[in-house]
Structure formats: C-alpha cells, structure tokens
Design a protein around this motif. Structure first.
Motif, PDB file in Angstrom:
ATOM      1  N   GLU A   1     -14.797 -45.021 -46.609  1.00  0.00           N
ATOM      2  CA  GLU A   1     -15.758 -44.680 -47.663  1.00  0.00           C
ATOM      3  C   GLU A   1     -16.216 -43.238 -47.520  1.00  0.00           C
ATOM      4  O   GLU A   1     -16.368 -42.531 -48.518  1.00  0.00           O
ATOM      5  CB  GLU A   1     -16.953 -45.629 -47.622  1.00  0.00           C
ATOM      6  CG  GLU A   1     -16.629 -47.034 -48.072  1.00  0.00           C
ATOM      7  CD  GLU A   1     -17.828 -47.968 -47.983  1.00  0.00           C
ATOM      8  OE1 GLU A   1     -18.966 -47.463 -47.984  1.00  0.00           O
ATOM      9  OE2 GLU A   1     -17.604 -49.180 -47.912  1.00  0.00           O
TER      10      GLU A   1
ATOM     11  N   ALA B   1     -13.584 -36.601 -50.450  1.00  0.00           N
ATOM     12  CA  ALA B   1     -12.475 -36.250 -51.347  1.00  0.00           C
ATOM     13  C   ALA B   1     -12.962 -36.128 -52.788  1.00  0.00           C
ATOM     14  O   ALA B   1     -12.558 -35.211 -53.519  1.00  0.00           O
ATOM     15  CB  ALA B   1     -11.357 -37.285 -51.244  1.00  0.00           C
ATOM     16  N   ASP B   2     -13.856 -37.036 -53.216  1.00  0.00           N
ATOM     17  CA  ASP B   2     -14.414 -36.975 -54.570  1.00  0.00           C
ATOM     18  C   ASP B   2     -15.226 -35.696 -54.766  1.00  0.00           C
ATOM     19  O   ASP B   2     -15.128 -35.037 -55.810  1.00  0.00           O
ATOM     20  CB  ASP B   2     -15.299 -38.190 -54.864  1.00  0.00           C
ATOM     21  CG  ASP B   2     -14.507 -39.469 -55.038  1.00  0.00           C
ATOM     22  OD1 ASP B   2     -13.266 -39.393 -55.211  1.00  0.00           O
ATOM     23  OD2 ASP B   2     -15.130 -40.555 -54.993  1.00  0.00           O
ATOM     24  N   LEU B   3     -16.048 -35.347 -53.772  1.00  0.00           N
ATOM     25  CA  LEU B   3     -16.856 -34.126 -53.860  1.00  0.00           C
ATOM     26  C   LEU B   3     -15.973 -32.879 -53.919  1.00  0.00           C
ATOM     27  O   LEU B   3     -16.226 -31.961 -54.708  1.00  0.00           O
ATOM     28  CB  LEU B   3     -17.821 -34.033 -52.678  1.00  0.00           C
ATOM     29  CG  LEU B   3     -18.976 -35.034 -52.689  1.00  0.00           C
ATOM     30  CD1 LEU B   3     -19.732 -34.973 -51.370  1.00  0.00           C
ATOM     31  CD2 LEU B   3     -19.909 -34.772 -53.848  1.00  0.00           C
ATOM     32  N   ARG B   4     -14.939 -32.853 -53.127  1.00  0.00           N
ATOM     33  CA  ARG B   4     -14.025 -31.704 -53.147  1.00  0.00           C
ATOM     34  C   ARG B   4     -13.296 -31.607 -54.484  1.00  0.00           C
ATOM     35  O   ARG B   4     -13.118 -30.526 -55.028  1.00  0.00           O
ATOM     36  CB  ARG B   4     -13.033 -31.799 -52.000  1.00  0.00           C
ATOM     37  CG  ARG B   4     -13.657 -31.486 -50.667  1.00  0.00           C
ATOM     38  CD  ARG B   4     -12.658 -31.492 -49.546  1.00  0.00           C
ATOM     39  NE  ARG B   4     -13.307 -31.111 -48.305  1.00  0.00           N
ATOM     40  CZ  ARG B   4     -12.981 -31.592 -47.142  1.00  0.00           C
ATOM     41  NH1 ARG B   4     -11.996 -32.456 -47.014  1.00  0.00           N
ATOM     42  NH2 ARG B   4     -13.621 -31.199 -46.055  1.00  0.00           N
ATOM     43  N   ALA B   5     -12.884 -32.753 -55.020  1.00  0.00           N
ATOM     44  CA  ALA B   5     -12.203 -32.759 -56.319  1.00  0.00           C
ATOM     45  C   ALA B   5     -13.137 -32.275 -57.422  1.00  0.00           C
ATOM     46  O   ALA B   5     -12.735 -31.506 -58.307  1.00  0.00           O
ATOM     47  CB  ALA B   5     -11.681 -34.158 -56.638  1.00  0.00           C
ATOM     48  N   THR B   6     -14.389 -32.700 -57.372  1.00  0.00           N
ATOM     49  CA  THR B   6     -15.375 -32.262 -58.362  1.00  0.00           C
ATOM     50  C   THR B   6     -15.588 -30.759 -58.263  1.00  0.00           C
ATOM     51  O   THR B   6     -15.625 -30.063 -59.280  1.00  0.00           O
ATOM     52  CB  THR B   6     -16.709 -32.998 -58.149  1.00  0.00           C
ATOM     53  OG1 THR B   6     -16.485 -34.387 -58.354  1.00  0.00           O
ATOM     54  CG2 THR B   6     -17.783 -32.507 -59.092  1.00  0.00           C
TER      55      THR B   6
ATOM     56  N   ARG C   1     -12.573 -29.035 -59.679  1.00  0.00           N
ATOM     57  CA  ARG C   1     -12.523 -29.169 -61.136  1.00  0.00           C
ATOM     58  C   ARG C   1     -13.498 -28.186 -61.791  1.00  0.00           C
ATOM     59  O   ARG C   1     -13.149 -27.492 -62.736  1.00  0.00           O
ATOM     60  CB  ARG C   1     -12.812 -30.609 -61.548  1.00  0.00           C
ATOM     61  CG  ARG C   1     -12.608 -30.877 -63.016  1.00  0.00           C
ATOM     62  CD  ARG C   1     -12.712 -32.346 -63.395  1.00  0.00           C
ATOM     63  NE  ARG C   1     -13.903 -33.000 -62.903  1.00  0.00           N
ATOM     64  CZ  ARG C   1     -13.932 -33.910 -61.935  1.00  0.00           C
ATOM     65  NH1 ARG C   1     -12.836 -34.288 -61.331  1.00  0.00           N
ATOM     66  NH2 ARG C   1     -15.069 -34.462 -61.568  1.00  0.00           N
TER      67      ARG C   1
ATOM     68  N   THR D   1     -16.384 -38.518 -64.951  1.00  0.00           N
ATOM     69  CA  THR D   1     -14.969 -38.719 -64.681  1.00  0.00           C
ATOM     70  C   THR D   1     -14.338 -39.366 -65.884  1.00  0.00           C
ATOM     71  O   THR D   1     -14.970 -40.125 -66.615  1.00  0.00           O
ATOM     72  CB  THR D   1     -14.772 -39.605 -63.435  1.00  0.00           C
ATOM     73  OG1 THR D   1     -15.483 -40.845 -63.635  1.00  0.00           O
ATOM     74  CG2 THR D   1     -15.283 -38.931 -62.189  1.00  0.00           C
TER      75      THR D   1
ATOM     76  N   SER E   1     -13.415 -40.993 -48.673  1.00  0.00           N
ATOM     77  CA  SER E   1     -13.294 -41.085 -50.127  1.00  0.00           C
ATOM     78  C   SER E   1     -14.379 -40.260 -50.822  1.00  0.00           C
ATOM     79  O   SER E   1     -14.115 -39.549 -51.800  1.00  0.00           O
ATOM     80  CB  SER E   1     -13.372 -42.545 -50.559  1.00  0.00           C
ATOM     81  OG  SER E   1     -13.371 -42.644 -51.955  1.00  0.00           O
ATOM     82  N   THR E   2     -15.610 -40.351 -50.320  1.00  0.00           N
ATOM     83  CA  THR E   2     -16.714 -39.588 -50.896  1.00  0.00           C
ATOM     84  C   THR E   2     -16.479 -38.089 -50.743  1.00  0.00           C
ATOM     85  O   THR E   2     -16.683 -37.322 -51.701  1.00  0.00           O
ATOM     86  CB  THR E   2     -18.049 -39.980 -50.229  1.00  0.00           C
ATOM     87  OG1 THR E   2     -18.257 -41.382 -50.446  1.00  0.00           O
ATOM     88  CG2 THR E   2     -19.210 -39.195 -50.799  1.00  0.00           C
TER      89      THR E   2
ATOM     90  N   SER F   1     -18.171 -32.394 -68.904  1.00  0.00           N
ATOM     91  CA  SER F   1     -17.938 -32.631 -67.470  1.00  0.00           C
ATOM     92  C   SER F   1     -19.186 -32.641 -66.608  1.00  0.00           C
ATOM     93  O   SER F   1     -19.162 -33.174 -65.505  1.00  0.00           O
ATOM     94  CB  SER F   1     -16.988 -31.555 -66.928  1.00  0.00           C
ATOM     95  OG  SER F   1     -15.773 -31.585 -67.616  1.00  0.00           O
TER      96      SER F   1
END
Length: 190
Positions: free
Chosen positions: A31, A37-42, A45, A187, A34-35, A101
C-alpha cells in the motif's frame, strides 16, 4: 556449554525472525509503494501539463518551495488593465487543465505594473490586471473561490526590467499564475 550458547543464539535468532515477520504484516509495504507511485504519477502528470502549456504558449514555468509559478505571456499596455485577445488561448488551456485534472487547486493571479505612475496607483492597476485575469479564468469554468487576485504593483524586487517604462517596461506590466495548492488530482474513469 558451547551447545547451550549455540541453542540460546538459535533461539534468539528464531524469536527475532518471528517478531520481524509479524511486523511486516502491519507495515503494508504494498500500500505504501502504491501510494508513492500514485503521488509520483500525479506529479509527473501535472508537470507534463505545465510543460505542454509552456511549450505551446512560450510561458516560463518555475517551481518554488512546493508552488508552481507560470509567468504567462499576458502583458498589458501602459495604464491599461484590459486582457488582450492574444493572451486568452493560454488562459483557456490553463483553466481547462485545472478544471479537468486539479479541480481543488488554489490559484493566485499576481498583477504587476511598471513604475510609470505613483506607487499607490500602480498597486491599484496591478490589482485590476490580476482581477481581469481572475475573472477570465472564472468565466472559463474555474470556481471563484479557488482563484485569488493580488497586486505587487511596481515593487522593485518583482520587476523584470528594473525601472523600465514604456515599450522597455512591457515585461513589468504582466500577470503571473501561481498554483499554491494543486489539490487532489482527478483520475480518468476506467
């Protein structure tokens, strides 16, 4: 005696292995990863959207202490706070990116003036310029509560061309968009 010490060492290692194994169950590494990775992707973006705006409209984008600053191409004539038609495409794209976004983003529109008038007058003029851009962004679909307008007028430490007026002072008669808080990203639905 040596076998007793060896048993104690084996028992200690076994207890440590069991204890550490139990700890890994409530750390929830998956978890956490995953969190992150989500922050880095955001972040990537948002940065790619800002970079696209920068390339498309020749805007200068910088990051300052967790804030993103967009020095727009929105410049004003001397003693004028009218938003030019040439500046609207960048503002339209900026509003669309924020709306689609980052709907919870907090944006500050900063207004500036060259030093051709009195300091008090230029502070009011910078405010009118910031409000013109803020009003345009709100008219483009941003929530009025998320877009603020401030003026720095002719503050010397905020001038691009120190003391310049007229055509030479064009860069001083501008607005800048600052994303103070990007908000929670939206998202795409799967």
């Amino acid at each position: 005696m040596a076998s007793g010490t060896s048993r104690n060492a084996l028992l200690a290692v076994s207890l440590l292995t069991v204890a550490l194994g139990g700890c890994s169950n409530y750390i929830k590494r998956d978890e956490f990863d995953s969190t992150i990775a989500d922050l880095r992707a955001t972040d990537q973006r948002l940065q790619s959207q800002i970079d696209a705006l920068s390339q498309k409209h020749d805007a200068l984008v910088t990051r300052l202490a967790g804030r993103t600053r967009v020095e727009t191409g929105a410049h004003f004539a001397t003693n004028d706070a009218t938003l030019g038609e040439q500046d609207k495409p960048l503002l339209d794209d900026f509003a669309r990116v924020i709306r689609e976004s980052h709907a919870d983003a907090i944006v500050t529109v900063e207004g500036f003036a060259d030093p051709s008038g009195s300091a008090a007058y230029n502070k009011r003029l910078g405010q009118r310029r910031a409000e013109a851009v803020r009003d345009y962004l709100v008219g483009s679909g941003l929530n009025a509560a998320q877009v603020r307008a401030v003026s720095y007028g002719e503050d010397r430490n905020r001038q691009v061309r120190d003391g310049a007026v007229g055509e030479a002072g064009r860069d001083n008669r501008r607005v800048a968009l600052v994303i103070d808080y990007a908000g929670a990203p939206r998202t795409a639905a799967m």
